[in-house]
Design a protein around this motif. Structure first.
Motif, PDB file in Angstrom:
ATOM      1  N   GLU A 166      18.883  64.348   7.286  1.00 48.58           N
ATOM      2  CA  GLU A 166      19.872  64.583   6.537  1.00 48.58           C
ATOM      3  C   GLU A 166      20.342  65.799   7.074  1.00 48.58           C
ATOM      4  O   GLU A 166      19.796  66.910   7.461  1.00 48.58           O
ATOM      5  CB  GLU A 166      19.212  64.888   4.958  1.00 48.58           C
ATOM      6  N   LEU A 167      21.993  66.115   6.769  1.00 47.47           N
ATOM      7  CA  LEU A 167      22.528  67.364   7.173  1.00 47.47           C
ATOM      8  C   LEU A 167      23.628  67.637   6.232  1.00 47.47           C
ATOM      9  O   LEU A 167      24.221  66.830   5.638  1.00 47.47           O
ATOM     10  CB  LEU A 167      23.063  66.866   8.508  1.00 47.47           C
ATOM     11  N   PHE A 168      23.779  68.977   6.115  1.00 49.81           N
ATOM     12  CA  PHE A 168      24.803  69.670   5.029  1.00 49.81           C
ATOM     13  C   PHE A 168      26.280  68.995   5.549  1.00 49.81           C
ATOM     14  O   PHE A 168      26.672  69.283   6.617  1.00 49.81           O
ATOM     15  CB  PHE A 168      24.700  71.289   5.110  1.00 49.81           C
ATOM     16  N   ALA A 169      26.678  68.531   4.211  1.00 50.11           N
ATOM     17  CA  ALA A 169      27.972  67.546   4.826  1.00 50.11           C
ATOM     18  C   ALA A 169      29.069  68.359   5.133  1.00 50.11           C
ATOM     19  O   ALA A 169      29.883  68.033   6.134  1.00 50.11           O
ATOM     20  CB  ALA A 169      28.251  66.899   3.523  1.00 50.11           C
ATOM     21  N   GLU A 170      28.992  69.605   4.607  1.00 48.17           N
ATOM     22  CA  GLU A 170      30.351  70.528   5.284  1.00 48.17           C
ATOM     23  C   GLU A 170      30.090  70.863   6.867  1.00 48.17           C
ATOM     24  O   GLU A 170      31.308  71.134   7.232  1.00 48.17           O
ATOM     25  CB  GLU A 170      30.118  71.738   4.497  1.00 48.17           C
ATOM     26  N   HIS A 171      29.144  70.768   7.241  1.00 48.98           N
ATOM     27  CA  HIS A 171      29.085  71.008   8.719  1.00 48.98           C
ATOM     28  C   HIS A 171      28.673  69.582   9.628  1.00 48.98           C
ATOM     29  O   HIS A 171      28.358  69.822  10.726  1.00 48.98           O
ATOM     30  CB  HIS A 171      27.823  71.860   8.839  1.00 48.98           C
ATOM     31  N   CYS A 172      28.590  68.506   8.986  1.00 43.83           N
ATOM     32  CA  CYS A 172      28.431  67.560   9.572  1.00 43.83           C
ATOM     33  C   CYS A 172      29.690  66.610  10.177  1.00 43.83           C
ATOM     34  O   CYS A 172      30.581  66.648   9.396  1.00 43.83           O
ATOM     35  CB  CYS A 172      27.646  66.375   8.715  1.00 43.83           C
ATOM     36  N   PRO A 173      29.901  66.474  11.642  1.00 42.63           N
ATOM     37  CA  PRO A 173      31.031  65.782  11.998  1.00 42.63           C
ATOM     38  C   PRO A 173      31.286  64.564  11.196  1.00 42.63           C
ATOM     39  O   PRO A 173      30.335  63.684  10.909  1.00 42.63           O
ATOM     40  CB  PRO A 173      30.619  65.389  13.482  1.00 42.63           C
ATOM     41  N   ASP A 174      32.603  64.263  10.898  1.00 41.76           N
ATOM     42  CA  ASP A 174      32.699  62.991  10.108  1.00 41.76           C
ATOM     43  C   ASP A 174      32.073  61.652  10.823  1.00 41.76           C
ATOM     44  O   ASP A 174      31.878  60.733  10.082  1.00 41.76           O
ATOM     45  CB  ASP A 174      34.483  62.977   9.765  1.00 41.76           C
ATOM     46  N   ASP A 175      32.300  61.556  11.994  1.00 36.84           N
ATOM     47  CA  ASP A 175      32.104  60.238  12.746  1.00 36.84           C
ATOM     48  C   ASP A 175      30.318  60.085  12.816  1.00 36.84           C
ATOM     49  O   ASP A 175      29.997  59.269  13.064  1.00 36.84           O
ATOM     50  CB  ASP A 175      32.539  60.044  14.036  1.00 36.84           C
ATOM     51  N   TRP A 176      29.667  61.298  12.462  1.00 31.53           N
ATOM     52  CA  TRP A 176      28.333  61.142  12.356  1.00 31.53           C
ATOM     53  C   TRP A 176      27.597  60.683  11.247  1.00 31.53           C
ATOM     54  O   TRP A 176      26.492  60.240  11.016  1.00 31.53           O
ATOM     55  CB  TRP A 176      27.699  62.639  12.734  1.00 31.53           C
ATOM     56  N   MET A 177      28.640  60.653  10.160  1.00 29.07           N
ATOM     57  CA  MET A 177      27.935  60.361   8.486  1.00 29.07           C
ATOM     58  C   MET A 177      27.825  58.736   8.615  1.00 29.07           C
ATOM     59  O   MET A 177      28.717  57.920   8.968  1.00 29.07           O
ATOM     60  CB  MET A 177      29.033  60.762   7.974  1.00 29.07           C
ATOM     61  N   GLN A 178      26.817  58.154   7.977  1.00 32.66           N
ATOM     62  CA  GLN A 178      26.978  57.085   7.506  1.00 32.66           C
ATOM     63  C   GLN A 178      28.019  56.693   6.351  1.00 32.66           C
ATOM     64  O   GLN A 178      28.372  57.628   5.644  1.00 32.66           O
ATOM     65  CB  GLN A 178      25.404  56.621   6.809  1.00 32.66           C
ATOM     66  N   ARG A 179      28.304  55.668   6.600  1.00 31.51           N
ATOM     67  CA  ARG A 179      29.229  54.949   5.511  1.00 31.51           C
ATOM     68  C   ARG A 179      29.144  53.737   4.880  1.00 31.51           C
ATOM     69  O   ARG A 179      28.607  52.730   5.602  1.00 31.51           O
ATOM     70  CB  ARG A 179      30.723  55.164   6.077  1.00 31.51           C
ATOM     71  N   ASP A 180      29.609  53.415   3.602  1.00 31.31           N
ATOM     72  CA  ASP A 180      29.558  52.223   3.036  1.00 31.31           C
ATOM     73  C   ASP A 180      30.717  51.316   3.614  1.00 31.31           C
ATOM     74  O   ASP A 180      31.557  51.732   4.068  1.00 31.31           O
ATOM     75  CB  ASP A 180      29.357  52.538   1.407  1.00 31.31           C
ATOM     76  N   HIS A 181      30.731  50.252   3.098  1.00 27.73           N
ATOM     77  CA  HIS A 181      31.688  49.125   3.477  1.00 27.73           C
ATOM     78  C   HIS A 181      33.139  49.490   3.079  1.00 27.73           C
ATOM     79  O   HIS A 181      34.060  48.902   3.586  1.00 27.73           O
ATOM     80  CB  HIS A 181      31.218  47.602   2.998  1.00 27.73           C
ATOM     81  N   LEU A 182      33.184  50.227   2.088  1.00 31.91           N
ATOM     82  CA  LEU A 182      34.712  50.834   1.671  1.00 31.91           C
ATOM     83  C   LEU A 182      35.170  52.133   2.627  1.00 31.91           C
ATOM     84  O   LEU A 182      36.088  52.560   2.331  1.00 31.91           O
ATOM     85  CB  LEU A 182      34.589  51.375   0.212  1.00 31.91           C
ATOM     86  N   GLY A 183      33.987  52.546   3.482  1.00 29.40           N
ATOM     87  CA  GLY A 183      34.665  53.581   4.249  1.00 29.40           C
ATOM     88  C   GLY A 183      34.119  55.066   3.765  1.00 29.40           C
ATOM     89  O   GLY A 183      34.299  55.982   4.467  1.00 29.40           O
ATOM     90  N   ASN A 184      33.559  55.101   2.527  1.00 31.27           N
ATOM     91  CA  ASN A 184      32.925  56.294   1.948  1.00 31.27           C
ATOM     92  C   ASN A 184      31.740  56.864   2.609  1.00 31.27           C
ATOM     93  O   ASN A 184      30.778  56.127   2.963  1.00 31.27           O
ATOM     94  CB  ASN A 184      32.795  56.119   0.466  1.00 31.27           C
ATOM     95  N   PRO A 185      31.831  58.106   2.811  1.00 27.90           N
ATOM     96  CA  PRO A 185      30.584  58.770   3.415  1.00 27.90           C
ATOM     97  C   PRO A 185      29.354  58.856   2.672  1.00 27.90           C
ATOM     98  O   PRO A 185      29.526  58.815   1.403  1.00 27.90           O
ATOM     99  CB  PRO A 185      31.190  60.284   3.723  1.00 27.90           C
ATOM    100  N   ALA A 186      28.348  58.881   3.015  1.00 26.65           N
ATOM    101  CA  ALA A 186      27.166  58.881   2.443  1.00 26.65           C
ATOM    102  C   ALA A 186      26.843  60.340   2.120  1.00 26.65           C
ATOM    103  O   ALA A 186      26.761  61.088   2.807  1.00 26.65           O
ATOM    104  CB  ALA A 186      25.741  58.579   3.383  1.00 26.65           C
ATOM    105  N   LEU A 187      26.898  60.602   0.695  1.00 24.68           N
ATOM    106  CA  LEU A 187      26.874  61.725   0.095  1.00 24.68           C
ATOM    107  C   LEU A 187      25.685  61.838  -1.049  1.00 24.68           C
ATOM    108  O   LEU A 187      25.801  61.201  -1.898  1.00 24.68           O
ATOM    109  CB  LEU A 187      28.070  62.234  -0.432  1.00 24.68           C
ATOM    110  N   THR A 188      24.602  62.953  -0.615  1.00 28.20           N
ATOM    111  CA  THR A 188      23.604  63.059  -1.556  1.00 28.20           C
ATOM    112  C   THR A 188      24.196  63.748  -2.845  1.00 28.20           C
ATOM    113  O   THR A 188      25.150  64.198  -3.119  1.00 28.20           O
ATOM    114  CB  THR A 188      22.626  63.783  -1.049  1.00 28.20           C
TER     115      THR A 188
END
Length: 782
Positions: free
Chosen positions: A303-325
């Motif tokens: 888990e990584l604070f989203a504001e400081h996470c590079p976009d391409d590092w984030m998990q994403r759903d099939h619609l392209g939305n990033p994984a956000l807690t």
């Protein structure tokens, strides 16, 4: 085991500290800046800061009220600083100097002599002797004056009612209100040494309770605890009775070094992955743990604070939305397939492992929260570009994990689980390599409410991969606090079975994480957590770790130690022998229900009556049931086997042993046990006497197992429940909300002999005189 939620000291041990003790200062700062504080000597502290913007401004804080420590260990609130003097040597580098505009300023928040809220700004340079970066500062609070230039701007401080004070520090390129990034990360430091407080109010009373060790370990978190000194935290841990492991979550928002990226800040992928404040604080924390005999575990999550996470590092759903807690602001989950993200995570793990080695600790490393994120709508996030490529290039979409899945979709989940297991194995290997040839104990955290959510029955394929099966890790750590505090007993039990069956770690190779209470208004949840600890003890795990220290200190949770063991040399005695009294009581046996009532008579003759017991306790005299010398021998043998009153046993009350009336044949509709809520799976057997305001509810703890019948809404239930110890009906699945649980049963009374001696006269018995054999009921449940 007993516990206590303490809100203050009430006669417990206390000691004295000097006001302004270095251990009890804190720091504060705005994100993305980072600062930490370490007490370096009994009279010294050091602050490290990492600045990223022109407006970054930190504060070194002393609070008059100790709101951070446990109530049994906090220092006494004293807002009166009259006739108190504080002096210290100030040294600094990389921050605005004492003589600079916007240089270190003591901000004092409190009230004036008339009680009006006030803030004063005391320029430290006005009270310094020496150079702007190396000076002795003396602060006489009764003669202290705010203002930039003295005496021209003098604003006298009222010292009699101060809430808190903080010393500001800022980077050399400080510009108030400017969000402009600095050209590069700037580091600064402050040292305060020879800290001395004298005068009339120089000392503070402080709690000095030392709880005996109770067998539990503790968890901490850098994101929450990093504003305090390590010495303060370790003091609390030890004095509250925790021993063994300190499971330390390194966090997801403050430990990493940042670099500017198009006006924003992202984790830096070059050089040291840890910022200097974090490195300094953890070196001191691990060293303090080692000095007190604790064995820390560094917990690093995906888990990584989203504001400081590079976009391409984030998990994403099939619609392209990033994984956000659901945190605010949110964090994200790193893609296990992204090579750069995983390389960075591995470098972080290696850095913390090396810090542990340097501090003299054995390296113990936990992979925390390694899972594929799934949204509340059921969209699993395994479709980021790197994961999609690793899973075949065009993986089948899974729009909703709650819906039935096709074979192709379940195959994809299995493949995602294998990919996740590969990434965790690589992370552990990197940590081992960083400190080789020193050994590393590797652990993995399994949070069952997320990865085994009943609404998503196939999610385990991705988030509980077979690649984690023993011996992939040295030990497994299991956490289920959401279900525990919500009362989801059936889900918890199924989860243990699933984890044990799928991964194969025996209880001795598992840790149980108990807790936590997010909201202070829910402090009553500690009762369930404490019960969960007792339940976990029955499973004999390797260790039980309470999550986490910030909530324990906030709510005053105190785990009390177990009663002392029996004297050595004597056989450990079982409290209860689950066997029936061997003789029939007969009609002449005496049965006496009794209450305990205090009655006070006033001078005018009126009475005040206070019933001390909610339910009657039974007394019996079974002597009249003994009718022959053979039965007398049986009684004596049974009495000796119970060691008099030392061991309990069952007794069938001839006048009341059935749920149907008093002695009728049980049916499944006899007694209401409660209404289902869709969560609760355990229902205690009850028998009710009377009705309305006169209703008495009796817990039945010793039912005749073969006689128990259970129904839901009048329908007999078979094969979907078990009878647990203590007279608990345990359903495999929690009964639906609104359904009525009823039961019928025969039961015995848990009793013991009332006296240590059994007095029987042979002559009297031969003459037909019955002996007196008093027996008393045992309370086994509230």
């Amino acid at each position: 085991m007993a516990f206590w939620l303490a809100d203050s000291r009430k006669g417990q041990d206390s000691d004295w500290i000097q006001r302004f003790d270095p251990r009890f200062w804190t720091v504060n700062y705005p994100r993305p800046m980072v600062a930490t504080i370490v007490s370096t000597a009994p009279d010294a502290l050091r602050v490290e800061a990492s600045f990223l913007r022109e407006t970054d401004l930190g504060g070194l804080i002393w609070a008059s009220e100790d709101t951070l420590d446990h109530p049994l260990l906090a220092y006494r609130t004293d807002r009166d600083y009259s006739h108190t003097h504080l002096s210290f040597r100030w040294r600094s580098g990389g921050v605005l100097a004492l003589d600079a505009v916007n240089g270190p300023t003591l901000t004092i928040e409190g009230r004036d002599a008339q009680g009006a809220v006030r803030t004063w700004y005391v320029r430290l340079w006005n009270y310094a002797q020496g150079s702007p970066e190396d000076a002795v500062i003396t602060l006489p609070f009764s003669q202290l004056e705010g203002g930039f230039s003295l005496p021209a701007d003098a604003d006298p401080v009222w010292p009699g009612d101060i809430d808190r004070m903080f010393i500001s520090f800022a980077p050399l390129g400080y510009v108030a209100g400017s969000e402009t990034p600095l050209s590069a990360e700037a580091e600064g430091w402050i040292e305060m040494s020879a800290i001395t407080c004298d005068g009339e109010r120089a000392m503070l009373e402080i709690g000095d309770v030392f709880l005996p060790p109770h067998g539990l370990a503790i968890a901490t978190g850098y994101d929450d605890d990093g504003v305090q000194t390590p010495a303060r935290l370790v003091r609390t841990i030890r004095q509250l009775g925790y021993r063994g492991t300190v499971l330390h979550y390194v966090g997801m928002s403050h430990f990493f070094r940042l670099a500017q990226a198009s006006g924003d800040f992202r984790v830096s992928t070059s050089g040291d992955p840890l910022n200097t404040p974090t490195r300094t604080w953890h070196a001191a924390f691990f060293a303090a743990c080692a000095a007190q005999g604790f064995r820390p575990i560094a917990s690093l999550s995906y888990e990584l604070f989203a504001e400081h996470c590079p976009d391409d590092w984030m998990q994403r759903d099939h619609l392209g939305n990033p994984a956000l807690t659901g945190w605010e602001p949110p964090s994200s989950l790193l893609s296990p397939a992204h090579a750069q993200a995983m390389a960075w995570l591995q470098s972080v793990g290696g850095a913390f492992a090396q810090l542990m080695t340097d501090a003299g600790c054995e390296v113990r490393f936990q992979v925390g929260e390694p899972w594929w994120w799934t949204t509340a709508e059921g969209r699993i996030c395994l479709y980021d570009a790197a994961s999609a490529a690793a899973l075949g290039g065009d993986p089948v979409a899974i729009p909703d994990m709650r819906a039935p899945l096709t074979p192709a979709q379940t195959d994809l989940l299995d493949a995602a689980g294998a990919l996740l297991a590969q990434s965790t194995a690589a992370l552990v290997s990197a940590v081992r390599a960083a400190v080789a040839p020193d050994p590393v104990e590797a652990l993995a955290l399994v949070f069952t409410p997320t990865i085994l959510a009943p609404a998503m029955p196939e999610l385990y394929r991705a988030n509980l991969p077979l690649g984690w099966a023993a011996p992939a890790f040295d030990r497994l750590q299991v956490e289920d606090y959401d279900w525990l505090t919500e009362g989801r007993d059936a889900a918890r039990r199924r989860a243990y079975e699933t984890v044990n069956t799928r991964l194969g770690y025996p209880p001795a190779e598992q840790d149980y994480l108990a807790g936590f209470v997010l909201d202070p208004t829910d402090a009553d949840l500690w009762r369930r957590i404490d019960d969960g600890i007792d339940e976990a003890l029955s499973r004999s795990p390797h260790e039980i770790i309470v999550w986490a220290l910030p909530q324990i200190m906030r709510d005053g949770y105190v785990r009390l130690p177990a009663p002392p063991s029996p004297p050595t040399g004597d056989e450990a005695m079982q409290a209860f022998d689950d066997i029936l009294y061997p003789l029939a009581l007969g009609r002449d046996a005496t049965v006496v229900p009794e209450f305990s009532t205090s009655v006070s008579v006033t001078a005018s003759g009126f009475e005040r009556r206070n019933s001390l017991w909610a339910n009657a306790r039974l007394r019996f005299d079974v002597g009249p049931g003994v009718r022959s010398e053979a039965e007398l021998g049986t009684l004596i043998a049974f009495f000796r086997a119970r060691r008099g009153p030392a061991r309990g046993f069952r007794l069938r009350d001839p006048s009341d042993f059935s749920s149907a009336g008093m002695v009728g044949t049980p049916t499944e509709l006899d007694q209401e046990l409660g209404e289902g809520d869709g969560l609760r799976a355990d229902f205690a057997l009850l028998k009710c006497y009377g009705e309305a305001e006169a209703l008495q509810v009796r817990r039945i703890t010793r039912p005749d197992a073969a006689s128990v019948l259970v129904s839901l809404d009048g329908v007999v239930q078979e094969g979907n429940w078990t009878l647990s110890p203590g007279g608990i009906i345990t359903f495999d699945e929690a009964p639906p909300a609104g359904s009525m649980v009823r039961a019928g049963f025969l039961f015995d009374v848990p009793v013991r002999f009332a006296e240590d001696q059994l007095e029987i006269s042979g002559a009297s018995f031969a003459a037909g005189e019955a002996p007196s054999v008093p027996i008393v009921e045992i309370r086994e449940a509230p």
